[in-house]
Enzyme design. Sequence first.
Site, PDB file in Angstrom:
ATOM      1  N   LYS A 196       7.372   1.707  12.423  1.00 10.13           N
ATOM      2  CA  LYS A 196       7.361   2.115  13.838  1.00 10.13           C
ATOM      3  C   LYS A 196       7.702   0.969  14.773  1.00 10.13           C
ATOM      4  O   LYS A 196       8.370   1.157  15.777  1.00 10.13           O
ATOM      5  CB  LYS A 196       6.030   2.721  14.225  1.00 10.13           C
ATOM      6  CG  LYS A 196       4.830   1.837  13.919  1.00 10.13           C
ATOM      7  CD  LYS A 196       3.657   2.672  13.462  1.00 10.13           C
ATOM      8  CE  LYS A 196       2.691   1.850  12.671  1.00 10.13           C
ATOM      9  NZ  LYS A 196       2.489   2.334  11.306  1.00 10.13           N
ATOM     10  N   THR A 199       0.826  -1.208   0.000  1.00 14.19           N
ATOM     11  CA  THR A 199       0.000   0.000   0.000  1.00 14.19           C
ATOM     12  C   THR A 199       0.862   1.260   0.000  1.00 14.19           C
ATOM     13  O   THR A 199       0.744   2.100  -0.892  1.00 14.19           O
ATOM     14  CB  THR A 199      -0.914   0.003   1.243  1.00 14.19           C
ATOM     15  OG1 THR A 199      -1.642  -1.220   1.243  1.00 14.19           O
ATOM     16  CG2 THR A 199      -1.879   1.157   1.205  1.00 14.19           C
ATOM     17  N   VAL A 200       1.747   1.377   0.989  1.00 21.17           N
ATOM     18  CA  VAL A 200       2.522   2.617   1.108  1.00 21.17           C
ATOM     19  C   VAL A 200       3.537   2.737  -0.025  1.00 21.17           C
ATOM     20  O   VAL A 200       3.663   3.798  -0.657  1.00 21.17           O
ATOM     21  CB  VAL A 200       3.219   2.698   2.487  1.00 21.17           C
ATOM     22  CG1 VAL A 200       4.052   3.965   2.580  1.00 21.17           C
ATOM     23  CG2 VAL A 200       2.183   2.670   3.605  1.00 21.17           C
ATOM     24  N   GLU A 204       9.636   9.880   9.193  1.00 23.78           N
ATOM     25  CA  GLU A 204       8.461  10.737   9.383  1.00 23.78           C
ATOM     26  C   GLU A 204       7.153   9.939   9.337  1.00 23.78           C
ATOM     27  O   GLU A 204       6.227  10.189  10.107  1.00 23.78           O
ATOM     28  CB  GLU A 204       8.429  11.811   8.285  1.00 23.78           C
ATOM     29  CG  GLU A 204       7.289  12.794   8.383  1.00 23.78           C
ATOM     30  CD  GLU A 204       7.321  13.613   9.665  1.00 23.78           C
ATOM     31  OE1 GLU A 204       8.177  14.479   9.802  1.00 23.78           O
ATOM     32  OE2 GLU A 204       6.478  13.360  10.560  1.00 23.78           O
ATOM     33  N   GLU A 213      -7.826  -4.075  10.534  1.00 23.58           N
ATOM     34  CA  GLU A 213      -7.403  -5.337   9.957  1.00 23.58           C
ATOM     35  C   GLU A 213      -8.236  -6.499  10.507  1.00 23.58           C
ATOM     36  O   GLU A 213      -8.954  -6.346  11.503  1.00 23.58           O
ATOM     37  CB  GLU A 213      -5.924  -5.555  10.254  1.00 23.58           C
ATOM     38  CG  GLU A 213      -5.089  -4.439   9.624  1.00 23.58           C
ATOM     39  CD  GLU A 213      -3.599  -4.651   9.791  1.00 23.58           C
ATOM     40  OE1 GLU A 213      -3.144  -5.786   9.594  1.00 23.58           O
ATOM     41  OE2 GLU A 213      -2.910  -3.677  10.107  1.00 23.58           O
ATOM     42  N   VAL A 238       5.014   7.856  12.516  1.00 26.00           N
ATOM     43  CA  VAL A 238       4.029   8.397  13.469  1.00 26.00           C
ATOM     44  C   VAL A 238       3.126   9.403  12.761  1.00 26.00           C
ATOM     45  O   VAL A 238       3.614  10.297  12.070  1.00 26.00           O
ATOM     46  CB  VAL A 238       4.707   9.108  14.658  1.00 26.00           C
ATOM     47  CG1 VAL A 238       3.663   9.603  15.652  1.00 26.00           C
ATOM     48  CG2 VAL A 238       5.715   8.202  15.352  1.00 26.00           C
ATOM     49  N   GLY A 292      -3.059   5.281   5.559  1.00 29.31           N
ATOM     50  CA  GLY A 292      -3.544   5.274   4.184  1.00 29.31           C
ATOM     51  C   GLY A 292      -2.417   5.462   3.190  1.00 29.31           C
ATOM     52  O   GLY A 292      -1.381   6.043   3.500  1.00 29.31           O
ATOM     53  N   LYS A 316       4.312   4.236  18.664  1.00 25.81           N
ATOM     54  CA  LYS A 316       4.450   5.611  18.189  1.00 25.81           C
ATOM     55  C   LYS A 316       4.817   6.577  19.312  1.00 25.81           C
ATOM     56  O   LYS A 316       5.678   7.435  19.148  1.00 25.81           O
ATOM     57  CB  LYS A 316       3.153   6.048  17.503  1.00 25.81           C
ATOM     58  CG  LYS A 316       2.888   5.292  16.189  1.00 25.81           C
ATOM     59  CD  LYS A 316       1.470   5.552  15.702  1.00 25.81           C
ATOM     60  CE  LYS A 316       1.182   4.853  14.377  1.00 25.81           C
ATOM     61  NZ  LYS A 316      -0.270   4.875  14.065  1.00 25.81           N
TER      62      LYS A 316
END
Lengths: 427, 427
Positions: free
Chosen positions: B104, B13-14, B128, B189, B131, B301, B204
């Site tokens: 994280k 996704t990311v 970055e 999930e 968190v 997201g 985080k």
Amino acid sequence: MESFKVGIVGCGTVGGGVVKLLLENAKVIERRIGKKVEIAFVADKEIEKVKRLGIPEEKIFDDGFKALSKECDVVVELIGGTTIAKEIILKAIEKGRHVVTANKALLAESGEELFKKARERGVSLKFEASVGGGIPVIKALREGLSGNRIKRIYGIINGTANYILTEMTEKGVDFETALKKAQELGYAEADPTLDVEGFDAAHKIAILSTLSFGRWVRTENVFVRGIREITPLDIELAAEFGYRVKLLAISKVVDGKLEVRVHPTMIPEEHILSSVNGVFNACLIEGDFVGETLYYGMGAGERPTASAVVADIVDIAMGNTYDVPEELFSDDEKLEIKAPDDFISSFYLRFTAVDRPGVLAKISKVLGDYGISIKMALQKSINVNGGVPVVMTTHPAPKRKVQEAINRIDSFDVILSPTFVCMIEEL
Amino acid sequence: MESFKVGIVGCGTVGGGVVKLLLENAKVIERRIGKKVEIAFVADKEIEKVKRLGIPEEKIFDDGFKALSKECDVVVELIGGTTIAKEIILKAIEKGRHVVTANKALLAESGEELFKKARERGVSLKFEASVGGGIPVIKALREGLSGNRIKRIYGIINGTANYILTEMTEKGVDFETALKKAQELGYAEADPTLDVEGFDAAHKIAILSTLSFGRWVRTENVFVRGIREITPLDIELAAEFGYRVKLLAISKVVDGKLEVRVHPTMIPEEHILSSVNGVFNACLIEGDFVGETLYYGMGAGERPTASAVVADIVDIAMGNTYDVPEELFSDDEKLEIKAPDDFISSFYLRFTAVDRPGVLAKISKVLGDYGISIKMALQKSINVNGGVPVVMTTHPAPKRKVQEAINRIDSFDVILSPTFVCMIEEL
């Protein structure tokens, strides 16, 4: 340990805060960045005041230009105004020093020239404190959101105006009463024009827009209206429609043109911006990838503003220059500024009408004739200026059409005073 | 024009979002920073998926380690987990590449080792996106507030939990119903443990605390409670006392010790954090000079997280390394972690009692015996588990004392089920 030398020109409220911060938190900064940040000099006419802050006499100058002959890595300009401040900055750049400033008026007026000079001389010109006081909003916008096309910015970026509107909302008092209290508390100046007329917010949104939309935006590109005309009645009626009144600075691209404006705005009361009260500031920035983000904090004051100035100093000490590259302002994709008449917005309209049958129909007819569609209407049986308030909100319509319709309506005998108009943003 | 080469390991996704951003907004980034950001390679087992994003075949690898042999300036680790991800990062550092990660869990577990290696090799390790998703909160904390001693952090930093609590608050549904809806919408999930039990937020807040308080804070230093026990009844009763229920991550120095905790917390409904709803995240950071600041946006997201990853890439491309210096973790001023029993807090207590005269007096007596002072009390004539809810809020008291008092009270015959306890933060 390496040390980084800071020269401060202007030791008023913010300058004093910077000195205090650099002295009080020297150890914290040193541990955090692995360097010492040292004060090389402080220039201010009031030498005694600077001494009282704990600066040794040999580092104090009564003249900023003289001080500049002393060696340092960065010059912090905190004298304000657009004349001597500009000369100091130009001189510092000429000498190859990095510059930090909080001077929004100067940047909005001469930013183009100053950034060009800095670029040519290979030094940084940083200005975090110029918008949003202590909130690192410039950093967020330029660095934190560097991958995004910016879509829109909504800012509550004048603490004085926000304090006054909050006071009017919470206590039901009128503008003058709230202004007087703000002055007593030191939140408003004796001459509050810059703040309450929206010019200070205009300087700030001009800076944010320039950084976001790839073209210089100057104060004269900003449509500006102040908050003097706002009455407790409108705040109360807005609440009945589910809105809060805020002095909002807006910058957004609509139909390929850039709209930049500052005016009292009604926003939905459940939106997070409606929770920004008192002297707090907030900036909502929407990017195409990140979506909506918001930055909130104290928009003014000695300590918050000093925090932002020191962040810039530390950035430069760390070699984080992030300068405005020439490319940012290349000609391609340069956006045109939209004329205020072409703004499309929902409106809140409060007519002051004779209490007589048929008036509502008469008003509605004119709005219909101009293609303006009414969303909600409310007639109150209270006396205002010898008439009754008839309040309407509209669906989005061109500002020009709304103004024309109101001119027509205000010419009717049954309308007793000029109609109050306020733009609505659904956010 | 200079170009900066990015290698991406992990294209889920990311990772997919990062590829899309770098392709879609290439021109914007280039104009903004005066450099080209180029994709050198993308490594993922699903080669076809990567191809469909528009990456040419010669740049696609099915193995991250193989990909690392290809030249690049920065390696972006987006495979997640704490095993292969760690090896990839170590390998990249060894090869002298800068690293960007959103991991994280890995940072909370092995940050100390990874940052040390990066420092020794002279490369950056940026995070970055670890968190607050797209919110540039790490940047704000480390750079924007670099002059401040951080006093406290309050974060709504798990979007799944916040969505569930918002849904329960707005619709009055129970936890299971809200969780199911979150799962249907892709906000939770299939196994929601990490999110709803507070562990993700704990990772985080451990990272934020480490950056703020000059010592390593690991997940095991964080007191963690999840939101499974929250009922619509407690949300409703909290509202009657003027509170909202949020899964809050808290980090603050109290009496010279560091408190780090994640638990359902009642906060005043008029506070700006109470306006943070749905999958949005927010982080309130207070510094000694800046005062309170708040950062708000999408905490997860594809697109928001990609925005944060790219901000790190651009930072490195601009030479803004801001690495964690060894000095940050020198031994002086190292804060001790406070034991949960020693937390001092106001509490919300809901007893389930037999509906009989004298019960309220009996409960109050025990609280008094333990030195706990009642602020507000409310008894409801509704049936819960065969009894009536007796609800109290307390003035600040040590957690240990409150727990002891409740153990005592829960042993009474007139108490029908274990008392529900929730900490209150007045913020």
